[in-house]
Each structure stands twice: as structure tokens, then as C-alpha cells.
Scaffold this active site. Structure first.
Site, PDB file in Angstrom:
ATOM      1  N   SER A  35       0.828  -1.213   0.000  1.00  0.00           N
ATOM      2  CA  SER A  35       0.000   0.000   0.000  1.00  0.00           C
ATOM      3  C   SER A  35       0.859   1.258   0.000  1.00  0.00           C
ATOM      4  O   SER A  35       1.995   1.261   0.482  1.00  0.00           O
ATOM      5  CB  SER A  35      -0.922   0.013   1.219  1.00  0.00           C
ATOM      6  OG  SER A  35      -1.676  -1.175   1.271  1.00  0.00           O
TER       7      SER A  35
HETATM    8  N1  SAH Z   1      -0.488  -4.085   3.854  1.00  0.00           N
HETATM    9  C1  SAH Z   1      -0.048  -4.947   2.804  1.00  0.00           C
HETATM   10  C2  SAH Z   1      -1.115  -4.942   1.757  1.00  0.00           C
HETATM   11  C3  SAH Z   1      -0.983  -5.973   0.727  1.00  0.00           C
HETATM   12  S1  SAH Z   1      -2.261  -6.019  -0.485  1.00  0.00           S
HETATM   13  C4  SAH Z   1       1.250  -4.398   2.256  1.00  0.00           C
HETATM   14  O1  SAH Z   1       1.407  -3.188   2.313  1.00  0.00           O
HETATM   15  O2  SAH Z   1       2.074  -5.163   1.767  1.00  0.00           O
HETATM   16  C5  SAH Z   1      -3.460  -7.052   0.254  1.00  0.00           C
HETATM   17  C6  SAH Z   1      -3.010  -8.393   0.739  1.00  0.00           C
HETATM   18  O3  SAH Z   1      -4.185  -9.085   1.157  1.00  0.00           O
HETATM   19  C7  SAH Z   1      -2.371  -9.282  -0.312  1.00  0.00           C
HETATM   20  O4  SAH Z   1      -1.143  -9.737   0.164  1.00  0.00           O
HETATM   21  C8  SAH Z   1      -3.358 -10.430  -0.489  1.00  0.00           C
HETATM   22  O5  SAH Z   1      -2.761 -11.658  -0.794  1.00  0.00           O
HETATM   23  C9  SAH Z   1      -4.047 -10.451   0.867  1.00  0.00           C
HETATM   24  N2  SAH Z   1      -5.384 -11.064   0.885  1.00  0.00           N
HETATM   25  C10 SAH Z   1      -6.357 -10.989  -0.053  1.00  0.00           C
HETATM   26  N3  SAH Z   1      -7.447 -11.670   0.330  1.00  0.00           N
HETATM   27  C11 SAH Z   1      -7.163 -12.193   1.555  1.00  0.00           C
HETATM   28  C12 SAH Z   1      -7.896 -13.001   2.479  1.00  0.00           C
HETATM   29  N4  SAH Z   1      -9.144 -13.414   2.231  1.00  0.00           N
HETATM   30  N5  SAH Z   1      -7.285 -13.335   3.643  1.00  0.00           N
HETATM   31  C13 SAH Z   1      -6.017 -12.929   3.927  1.00  0.00           C
HETATM   32  N6  SAH Z   1      -5.282 -12.167   3.091  1.00  0.00           N
HETATM   33  C14 SAH Z   1      -5.841 -11.797   1.919  1.00  0.00           C
END
Ligand code: SAH
Length: 221
Positions: A61
Site C-alpha cells: 500500500s
Molecule cells: N499491507 C499490505 C497490503 C498488501 S495487499 C502491504 O502493504 O504489503 C493485500 C493483501 O491481502 C495481499 O497480500 C493479499 O494476498 C491479501 N489477501 C487478499 N485476500 C485475503 C484473504 N481473504 N485473507 C487474507 N489475506 C488476503
């Protein structure tokens, strides 16, 4: 590239100037090396004002969004925090600096493993991570003082997560459909805050955002 300089510049121009006030957050983000959370081929972009690919069709993000969501949660040093969507762990590292303990769930096995390793290597101890479907929360550890969801749920907040908000606690979550092309699409999404006051849940809409979708394995998407 002078990462330290780029980091301070990011804190000044992307965070302070846009109204992030919480000193603990500004301090933490002046120190957490964002370049270590992304692939080295992208390190030149580490402090850019936007999301960056972390592979697997996911993104880290934007720094401002990480800071703003955390600020809105008003985390105390004794809070038990649940994070859904660990991704590369940058947000997890920030939460761990502010809270008592962070429980983080990531659905993609490889990311969960890499991120757990990375955070451990960085010396962060007050976190637990597991691979799984965040829609279900972390029932064995519930309730949580704060919950942060880093992927957008299509229509409504997952009921299990709402249930796992502690009395007096709150959750921040992007809601809305994804449409269009590209990882982030073009659909309308808004950040929402859910607060539990006694038996009631009060929700409010904060501002428009753009997140990758929260994967719902049970629905086959
Ligand atoms: N705060 C993180 C955001 C990553 S994007 C960063 O800055 O790196 C969102 C993340 O949510 C991804 O890694 C994706 O794989 C995860 N995600 C999506 N659906 C999910 C679910 N149902 N349960 C757990 N994680 C999930």
C-alpha cells in the site's frame, strides 16, 4: 540511492504535509526501511507516493494510506491488533511498533512465509502470522481491540470480523467492488470504520480508496 533521505522526504511531503499528526507513526515510518519489503528491482521506487507490485498480483500500500489507516485506528501500546492481508509486512511492522501484539493473516502461502521470515529477521517479536482466509478472522485469539483489513471486501464487512471486534474496539476496512482492468481496477471503494460500543456497531464512511480485492475462497473468487 540514499534511502534514508528518501524516507525522510516521504515523511515530510507525503505524510506531514497531508495531515498525519501522530508522532509515533511519523517516527516509526522515519525508521522502517520500506526498501527491504519490496523486490530489489523496485527499490528505486521504495518511497514513491503510490502502491508497488509485490508479485502474486498484489501491491504494497501507498505510505500515506498505511499511515492514515493506522492513525484512524488510534492504537494503544497494549492493543491486540488483527491485520488481514499481511502482504509484504510493511504495515505489520508499523502496527507492531505501536501495539501490544499483532496477529496477521495472509492468504497467499508464499507471501505469508516470506513475510514471516522478513519480520523475524528484522527483530520484530510481538507478532504472529499465519496463512489462511482472513474473512474468518482468527477465532482462537479473538476479540481484538483493533482490526485493519488491507484488501477490499466487495459489499459488506465479513461478519466474522465484525464479531471479533472487542468492546470499545474498532475495525478499518475498504468496501466496494473492483471493476475495470489492472491490479487495482477502477471501481468505487471507500474506507469504512466500524466501532463496537456496547452491543451496537456503528459504522462510518471515511474517504475513497483503491485496494486489491479481498479474496473469498468460499465463493470461488
Ligand atoms: N499491507 C499490505 C497490503 C498488501 S495487499 C502491504 O502493504 O504489503 C493485500 C493483501 O491481502 C495481499 O497480500 C493479499 O494476498 C491479501 N489477501 C487478499 N485476500 C485475503 C484473504 N481473504 N485473507 C487474507 N489475506 C488476503
Amino acid at each position: 540511492m540514499d534511502f534514508e533521505r528518501a524516507r525522510h522526504e516521504m515523511v515530510q511531503t507525503q505524510l506531514k504535509k497531508r495531515g498525519i499528526k501522530d508522532r509515533r507513526i511519523l517516527e516509526a515510518l522515519s525508521e522502517i526501511p520500506r526498501e527491504e519489503f519490496i523486490d530489489s528491482s523496485f527499490s528505486g521506487l521504495a518511497y514513491d507516493d503510490g502502491p508497488i507490485s509485490i508479485g502474486y498480483n498484489q501491491t504494497i500500500s501507498q505510505p500515506y494510506i498505511v499511515a492514515k489507516m493506522t492513525e484512524l485506528l488510534e492504537i494503544n501500546s497494549t492493543d491486540r491488533v488483527l491485520e488481514i492481508g499481511s502482504g509484504c509486512g510493511y504495515q505489520t511492522a508499523l502496527l507492531a511498533r505501536l501495539a501490544g501484539h499483532v496477529y496477521s493473516i495472509e492468504i497467499i502461502q508464499e507471501l505469508a512465509e516470506k513475510t514471516q521470515e522478513r519480520l523475524t529477521r528484522m527483530g520484530i517479536k510481538n507478532f504472529s502470522m499465519r496463512q489462511g482466509d482472513g474473512n474468518l478472522g482468527w477465532i482462537e485469539e479473538a476479540p481484538f481491540d483493533k482490526i485493519l483489513v488491507a484488501a477490499a471486501s466487495a459489499n459488506h464487512a465479513p461478519p466474522a470480523l465484525v464479531e471479533q471486534i472487542a468492546e470499545g474496539g474498532k475495525m478499518i476496512i475498504p468496501l466496494g467492488e473492483r471493476a475495470g482492468k489492472g491490479i487495482l481496477g477502477t471501481g468505487e471503494q471507500y474506507l469504512h470504520i466500524f466501532s463496537r460500543i456496547g452491543r451496537e456497531i456503528i459504522s462510518s464512511r471515511v474517504f475513497e480508496v483503491r485496494f486489491v480485492p479481498l479474496i473469498s475462497p468460499s465463493k470461488g473468487s
